[in-house]
Motif scaffolding. Structure first.
Motif, PDB file in Angstrom:
ATOM      1  N   VAL A  78      31.392  46.572  32.520  1.00 38.73           N
ATOM      2  CA  VAL A  78      30.713  47.804  32.130  1.00 38.73           C
ATOM      3  C   VAL A  78      31.746  48.926  32.006  1.00 38.73           C
ATOM      4  O   VAL A  78      32.568  49.136  32.918  1.00 38.73           O
ATOM      5  N   VAL A  79      31.715  49.638  30.895  1.00 39.62           N
ATOM      6  CA  VAL A  79      32.646  50.756  30.665  1.00 39.62           C
ATOM      7  C   VAL A  79      32.321  51.882  31.652  1.00 39.62           C
ATOM      8  O   VAL A  79      31.150  52.212  31.877  1.00 39.62           O
ATOM      9  N   THR A  80      33.389  52.472  32.261  1.00 44.21           N
ATOM     10  CA  THR A  80      33.274  53.581  33.241  1.00 44.21           C
ATOM     11  C   THR A  80      32.389  53.192  34.420  1.00 44.21           C
ATOM     12  O   THR A  80      31.658  54.031  34.959  1.00 44.21           O
ATOM     13  N   PHE A  81      32.451  51.930  34.832  1.00 44.44           N
ATOM     14  CA  PHE A  81      31.620  51.480  35.954  1.00 44.44           C
ATOM     15  C   PHE A  81      32.009  52.195  37.248  1.00 44.44           C
ATOM     16  O   PHE A  81      31.150  52.527  38.070  1.00 44.44           O
ATOM     17  N   THR A  82      33.330  52.463  37.422  1.00 49.77           N
ATOM     18  CA  THR A  82      33.798  53.136  38.642  1.00 49.77           C
ATOM     19  C   THR A  82      33.219  54.531  38.748  1.00 49.77           C
ATOM     20  O   THR A  82      32.786  54.963  39.823  1.00 49.77           O
ATOM     21  N   ASN A  83      33.180  55.264  37.638  1.00 50.00           N
ATOM     22  CA  ASN A  83      32.620  56.623  37.650  1.00 50.00           C
ATOM     23  C   ASN A  83      31.114  56.596  37.939  1.00 50.00           C
ATOM     24  O   ASN A  83      30.581  57.472  38.634  1.00 50.00           O
ATOM     25  N   ILE A  84      30.439  55.590  37.370  1.00 53.65           N
ATOM     26  CA  ILE A  84      28.987  55.489  37.599  1.00 53.65           C
ATOM     27  C   ILE A  84      28.724  55.254  39.085  1.00 53.65           C
ATOM     28  O   ILE A  84      27.814  55.866  39.676  1.00 53.65           O
ATOM     29  N   CYS A  85      29.521  54.363  39.714  1.00 52.20           N
ATOM     30  CA  CYS A  85      29.340  54.081  41.140  1.00 52.20           C
ATOM     31  C   CYS A  85      29.578  55.315  41.994  1.00 52.20           C
ATOM     32  O   CYS A  85      28.924  55.506  43.027  1.00 52.20           O
ATOM     33  N   ALA A  86      30.507  56.136  41.584  1.00 52.64           N
ATOM     34  CA  ALA A  86      30.839  57.325  42.368  1.00 52.64           C
ATOM     35  C   ALA A  86      29.729  58.360  42.318  1.00 52.64           C
ATOM     36  O   ALA A  86      29.603  59.180  43.237  1.00 52.64           O
ATOM     37  N   GLN A  87      28.923  58.375  41.277  1.00 51.58           N
ATOM     38  CA  GLN A  87      27.916  59.417  41.096  1.00 51.58           C
ATOM     39  C   GLN A  87      26.484  58.951  41.384  1.00 51.58           C
ATOM     40  O   GLN A  87      25.552  59.747  41.260  1.00 51.58           O
ATOM     41  N   CYS A  88      26.289  57.690  41.760  1.00 53.96           N
ATOM     42  CA  CYS A  88      24.930  57.147  41.952  1.00 53.96           C
ATOM     43  C   CYS A  88      24.753  56.567  43.350  1.00 53.96           C
ATOM     44  O   CYS A  88      25.728  56.260  44.054  1.00 53.96           O
ATOM     45  N   GLU A  89      23.479  56.431  43.721  1.00 52.15           N
ATOM     46  CA  GLU A  89      23.139  55.741  44.951  1.00 52.15           C
ATOM     47  C   GLU A  89      23.356  54.236  44.754  1.00 52.15           C
ATOM     48  O   GLU A  89      23.202  53.711  43.651  1.00 52.15           O
ATOM     49  N   PRO A  90      23.700  53.515  45.836  1.00 50.00           N
ATOM     50  CA  PRO A  90      23.940  52.065  45.717  1.00 50.00           C
ATOM     51  C   PRO A  90      22.742  51.309  45.121  1.00 50.00           C
ATOM     52  O   PRO A  90      22.924  50.381  44.328  1.00 50.00           O
TER      53      PRO A  90
END
Length: 661
Positions: free
Chosen positions: A480-492
């Protein structure tokens, strides 16, 4: 009636064919599936007979007579042959015991409503057969049945004609029709013997005389006396003098075989007390039904019988045969089994709540005493019935087979209960086995989702799975593109829901395109074509799967922006080594440089694009795919590589790619 109509169908089909039966059935308006029903009305059978007469062009009495003959053969084929053959030694005894046979069969077939037969001997050797039935119009079956039995069992031909017929029956209450037949009979000689009789009668006479002279005069005289004594036998037929003697004398020894004269004592050597104790269930009554004598057990149950001279019909009623309780009616049916039942109103108070006692036995008329002897036994089938009447085995005489019948039946019931328990256990085991099979399928489905089927089967059998080398296969990686950024901004939980939604779509596509899902690590998804089962179309399958992934990803929402997520896909073709790694949570893994290059194609890819290596391009360039050249790029650890982008499948629609109808 279901039995009668089924037999009638068999007769018509056997003699006239299936088409005739269909014509008859349709004209009678009877559905073929109804023929086996137990409950049938008279009209149905008579309709079939009436239509059979019209279709076949014969009178009703002939149809019924032929049916009677066939019905006899049908019963023999149905397993009643031995039972019928042992009813009697001659035709009179055979007919006399038919009611007893019906009484026995009614124990198994409780809804059975059989006809009744009574036979009377005449001085000229003929018989009067009385036929009682609830079914009007079927009396012509009787000559067919009796005629067939006489010919088969006793080798005699009979003629039967109706001499009296009444609709309302007075002798047998509950029966609608009473028909009296006159029965006469003649012997049937073998064919060879019949020719000898017809061609040279004098020869037979001479032979008789010659053989007669050879006999000892004393033996001959005994034989003649025996013949005289047996002259009143049942329906005698005319036989030659020598034929009769030869039938009763053992050749060469002169000893009588069939001649028998019973010897009676001058006085009865048994006292009254012993008789009443030895036959505890018996009664003696006179023409006015006054009780003269009774066994000790029946006195115990019906204390009123201790008062000699009381009227028997005050305490009992006749259950079978259904005749009026008079001495004349009993004498007419003296050869039938009689069933008496106690009257509730005349029983002691302790018996009022119990089932009434039934007695079954035979009547014997004592001419010198002008009294009737009723030799009987309690009609009991099980220990439960015995207990219900508060009786004991000891109440029944040791010589009475009723004891054995009750105990044998109890043993049979116990065996049946055991059999039923085994059947229930068998059914429970069948259900458990079915549930176990369902659970096994679920377990196997889960196991096959984790490992290739042949590998999982080898592991279940405890075998070691050898690593396998595959010369050519196609491997795909995606993330997934920008998966790291998505993880940083969302709940698990949002990440889990997003990945689950995406992977469910991808998993369905693996089934559509028949590729093997190797594993998922985070947002990375890895599949392979041509492993573990080598196929020549591995590259096309993976390419179509990749196109489906791009389309499926558009249906998954980015939890941060709310827009569809973007994925990168990389594909490479080459050789690999595959095998199972580990014992706990074993995984089927791929090893080799092909895996690394496929991963590099994904990591150096472009969002929403499918990145191909040159080897993957070589496998797909002539396979109806639209591919564009990307050119040379610098790949980490591999240097410069010439790569391509997969655009679309020229021949497949989006629905076909996605596996939609």
């Amino acid at each position: 009636y279901g039995f009668i109509n089924t037999c009638l169908k068999s007769l018509v089909v056997e003699k006239y064919g299936e088409e005739t039966w269909e014509k008859l059935r349709l004209q009678a308006g009877v559905q073929d599936s109804f023929l086996t029903f137990e409950v049938y009305k008279d009209e149905i059978t008579m309709q079939l007979v009436d239509k059979a007469c019209k279709v076949l062009g014969v009178p009703a009495d002939m149809v019924l007579r032929e049916f009677g003959k066939y019905f006899f053969e049908f019963c023999k084929r149905s397993g009643y042959d031995h039972m019928l053959r042992t009813l009697g030694g001659n035709l009179y005894e055979f007919i006399e015991n038919l009611d007893a046979l019906h009484s026995y069969l009614s124990l198994s077939y409780q809804e059975m409503n059989a006809p009744s037969f009574r036979v009377e001997k005449n001085e000229d050797g003929s018989m009067h057969l009385h036929y009682y039935s609830d079914r009007r119009g079927l009396c012509h079956i009787v000559p067919g049945i009796i005629g067939a039995a006489a010919l088969d069992f006793f080798n005699i031909e009979i003629s039967m004609k109706i001499v009296n017929q009444t609709e309302e029956e007075e002798e047998r209450t509950g029966k609608k029709e009473h028909v009296v037949f006159l029965v006469t009979q003649t012997p049937v000689f073998p064919c060879k013997e019949r020719k000898e009789f017809s061609s040279s009668p004098q020869c037979i006479v001479d032979s008789d005389k010659q053989s007669e002279n050879q006999l000892n005069k004393e033996d001959l005289e005994k034989a003649k006396n025996t013949i005289g004594d047996r002259g009143n036998s049942v329906c005698p037929v005319k036989r030659s003098h020598w034929k009769t003697i030869r039938g009763i004398i053992t050749l060469g020894k002169g000893k009588l075989l069939r001649g028998f004269d019973p010897v009676y004592p001058k006085s009865l050597w048994i006292d009254t007390k012993t008789f009443c104790n030895g036959l505890p269930f018996h009664m003696v009554f006179d023409k006015e039904l006054r009780v003269k004598q009774a066994g000790v057990s029946i006195q115990k149950i019906v204390p009123g019988l201790q008062t000699m001279g009381i009227s028997l019909d005050q305490y009992f009623r006749i259950v079978h045969p259904e005749v009026p309780f008079t001495i004349s009616s009993i004498q007419k049916f003296i050869n039938s089994q009689f069933v008496f039942q106690t009257r509730r109103e005349m029983m002691p108070e302790s018996w009022k709540q119990r089932p009434m006692l039934e007695l079954r036995g035979q009547m014997m008329w004592m001419e010198p005493l002008q009294c009737m002897l009723y030799l009987c036994s309690p009609l009991l089938r099980t220990l439960h019935e015995l207990q219900e009447r508060q009786m004991h085995i000891a109440d029944i005489a040791p010589h009475d087979v009723t004891r054995d019948l009750i105990l044998l039946n109890q043993q049979r019931l116990a065996e049946m209960e055991l059999s039923n328990q085994l059947e229930r256990k068998k059914e429970e085991l069948r259900i458990l086995s079915k549930h176990l099979e369902e659970e096994k399928k679920k377990t196997e489905a889960l196991l096959y989702a984790m490992l290739p089927q042949h590998v999982a089967n080898q592991l279940k059998e405890g075998k070691r799975v050898e690593a396998g080398e595959f010369q050519e296969c196609t491997i795909l990686f995606s993330d997934v593109v920008t998966f790291t950024n998505i993880c940083a901004q969302c709940e698990p939980i949002q990440i889990v829901l997003m990945l689950n939604s995406m992977y469910l779509r991808f998993d369905r596509l693996t089934t559509v395109h028949d590729v093997y899902k190797v594993e998922t690590i985070g947002d990375a998804y890895m599949v392979v074509g041509g492993v573990p089962v080598p196929v020549p179309t591995h590259a096309e399958r993976v390419a179509n799967f990749a196109l489906g992934m791009i389309m499926a990803a558009k249906g998954v929402q980015n939890p941060v922006s709310g827009n569809p997520i973007q994925i990168r896909v990389g594909i490479h073709t080459g050789p690999v080594l595959a095998g199972v790694v580990g014992e706990k949570m074993p995984r089927y893994c791929l090893f080799g440089d092909t895996v690394n290059i496929a991963s590099r194609m994904e990591s150096h890819g472009v969002p929403s694009k499918i990145h191909l290596s040159s080897s993957a391009y070589q496998c797909l360039k002539y396979k109806n795919f639209e591919i564009t050249e990307r050119g040379e790029i610098e790949v980490k650890g591999k240097g410069k590589m010439h790569t391509y982008f997969l655009i679309r499948n020229k021949t497949a629609t989006d629905n076909e790619i996605m596996g939609r109808p």
